[in-house]
Write an enzyme that holds these catalytic residues in place. Sequence first.
Site, PDB file in Angstrom:
ATOM      1  N   HIS A 157     -31.059  29.961 -69.861  1.00 13.25           N
ATOM      2  CA  HIS A 157     -32.202  30.888 -69.883  1.00 13.25           C
ATOM      3  C   HIS A 157     -33.482  30.136 -70.255  1.00 13.25           C
ATOM      4  O   HIS A 157     -34.529  30.318 -69.626  1.00 13.25           O
ATOM      5  CB  HIS A 157     -32.005  31.986 -70.939  1.00 13.25           C
ATOM      6  CG  HIS A 157     -30.914  32.976 -70.634  1.00 13.25           C
ATOM      7  ND1 HIS A 157     -29.963  33.354 -71.554  1.00 13.25           N
ATOM      8  CD2 HIS A 157     -30.637  33.681 -69.508  1.00 13.25           C
ATOM      9  CE1 HIS A 157     -29.160  34.259 -71.027  1.00 13.25           C
ATOM     10  NE2 HIS A 157     -29.532  34.466 -69.777  1.00 13.25           N
ATOM     11  N   LYS A 174     -22.544  46.247 -68.665  1.00 14.87           N
ATOM     12  CA  LYS A 174     -21.975  45.475 -69.774  1.00 14.87           C
ATOM     13  C   LYS A 174     -21.712  46.383 -70.956  1.00 14.87           C
ATOM     14  O   LYS A 174     -22.541  47.225 -71.296  1.00 14.87           O
ATOM     15  CB  LYS A 174     -22.925  44.348 -70.174  1.00 14.87           C
ATOM     16  CG  LYS A 174     -22.990  43.265 -69.104  1.00 14.87           C
ATOM     17  CD  LYS A 174     -23.826  42.095 -69.533  1.00 14.87           C
ATOM     18  CE  LYS A 174     -23.842  41.047 -68.414  1.00 14.87           C
ATOM     19  NZ  LYS A 174     -24.838  40.015 -68.640  1.00 14.87           N
ATOM     20  N   ARG A 226     -27.349  30.860 -60.486  1.00 18.58           N
ATOM     21  CA  ARG A 226     -26.437  29.750 -60.801  1.00 18.58           C
ATOM     22  C   ARG A 226     -25.503  29.424 -59.650  1.00 18.58           C
ATOM     23  O   ARG A 226     -25.039  28.301 -59.511  1.00 18.58           O
ATOM     24  CB  ARG A 226     -25.581  30.107 -62.023  1.00 18.58           C
ATOM     25  CG  ARG A 226     -26.322  30.097 -63.328  1.00 18.58           C
ATOM     26  CD  ARG A 226     -25.507  30.727 -64.419  1.00 18.58           C
ATOM     27  NE  ARG A 226     -25.191  32.113 -64.065  1.00 18.58           N
ATOM     28  CZ  ARG A 226     -24.678  33.009 -64.896  1.00 18.58           C
ATOM     29  NH1 ARG A 226     -24.384  32.667 -66.122  1.00 18.58           N
ATOM     30  NH2 ARG A 226     -24.440  34.242 -64.500  1.00 18.58           N
ATOM     31  N   SER A 252     -24.223  33.784 -71.260  1.00 14.89           N
ATOM     32  CA  SER A 252     -24.135  34.426 -72.573  1.00 14.89           C
ATOM     33  C   SER A 252     -22.692  34.861 -72.837  1.00 14.89           C
ATOM     34  O   SER A 252     -22.228  34.816 -73.980  1.00 14.89           O
ATOM     35  CB  SER A 252     -25.038  35.657 -72.626  1.00 14.89           C
ATOM     36  OG  SER A 252     -26.378  35.283 -72.459  1.00 14.89           O
TER      37      SER A 252
HETATM   38  O1  PNS Z   1     -28.781  39.121 -68.066  1.00 15.36           O
HETATM   39  P1  PNS Z   1     -28.277  40.153 -67.094  1.00 15.36           P
HETATM   40  O2  PNS Z   1     -27.217  41.009 -67.758  1.00 15.36           O
HETATM   41  O3  PNS Z   1     -27.825  39.560 -65.795  1.00 15.36           O
HETATM   42  O4  PNS Z   1     -29.541  41.110 -66.767  1.00 15.36           O
HETATM   43  C1  PNS Z   1     -29.425  42.216 -65.907  1.00 15.36           C
HETATM   44  C2  PNS Z   1     -30.651  43.139 -66.065  1.00 15.36           C
HETATM   45  C3  PNS Z   1     -30.775  43.605 -67.526  1.00 15.36           C
HETATM   46  C4  PNS Z   1     -31.901  42.388 -65.669  1.00 15.36           C
HETATM   47  C5  PNS Z   1     -30.472  44.364 -65.112  1.00 15.36           C
HETATM   48  O5  PNS Z   1     -29.271  45.015 -65.394  1.00 15.36           O
HETATM   49  C6  PNS Z   1     -31.625  45.349 -65.207  1.00 15.36           C
HETATM   50  O6  PNS Z   1     -32.673  45.140 -64.641  1.00 15.36           O
HETATM   51  N1  PNS Z   1     -31.411  46.456 -65.969  1.00 15.36           N
HETATM   52  C7  PNS Z   1     -32.412  47.506 -66.143  1.00 15.36           C
HETATM   53  C8  PNS Z   1     -32.105  48.724 -65.247  1.00 15.36           C
HETATM   54  C9  PNS Z   1     -32.571  48.438 -63.835  1.00 15.36           C
HETATM   55  O7  PNS Z   1     -33.745  48.428 -63.559  1.00 15.36           O
HETATM   56  N2  PNS Z   1     -31.616  48.136 -62.937  1.00 15.36           N
HETATM   57  C10 PNS Z   1     -31.979  47.741 -61.572  1.00 15.36           C
HETATM   58  C11 PNS Z   1     -31.700  48.829 -60.602  1.00 15.36           C
HETATM   59  S1  PNS Z   1     -29.979  48.887 -60.274  1.00 15.36           S
END
Ligand code: PNS
Length: 167
Positions: free
Chosen positions: A17, A41, A91, A129
């Site tokens: 990150h 998650k 990745r 993570s």
């Molecule tokens: O680190 P991650 O878990 O890959 O991050 C994923 C994250 C938090 C960026 C994604 O789940 C997100 O944007 N969540 C907020 C809700 C949202 O806007 N989802 C996108 C439409 S499905």
Amino acid sequence: MKVGIYPGSFDPITKGHLDIIERAAKLVPKLVVAVLVNPNKKQGLLSDKERVDLIELATQSIPNIEVVYFSGLLVDLARLYEDAVVIRGIRSGKDLEMELDMAQINWQLGKELETIFLMTAPQYSYVSSSVVRELMAFGGDIKAYVPESVYDRLEKNHIRGESSGRC
Ligand code: PNS
């Protein structure tokens, strides 16, 4: 002028990150690192505040950064900024598959909100993570995978967590 938004769960922030943050901060005048909830998650290891604190700790030397917590859709966060672009690290092909879906939904919902993908540096391609959390749960050494200041803070606070059964 574009504001870059780098969203994620950051539970906890990893060296992968941080690498993306450092590179993205050179591409945009202002980078917002946003702790968001990933509904796929389960309950995480760190609280929202701890995640934000650790990101702030690890990015102290980068001047054009703001760290925020946001509960809601990424597109709604992006609307708070005048001219935002989303930045995500990739990745692997597996990441790309999921990220494409997310970018396309955000593009539609966010009225053409763009997503820029940065490739993860090869040395961090397997760092996540969830791997870090798994190691912590079993007392493994996470020093190679998280920024030094984050390692020191996690060690000092004896944060251990529990295994998710998968990385
Ligand atoms: O680190 P991650 O878990 O890959 O991050 C994923 C994250 C938090 C960026 C994604 O789940 C997100 O944007 N969540 C907020 C809700 C949202 O806007 N989802 C996108 C439409 S499905």
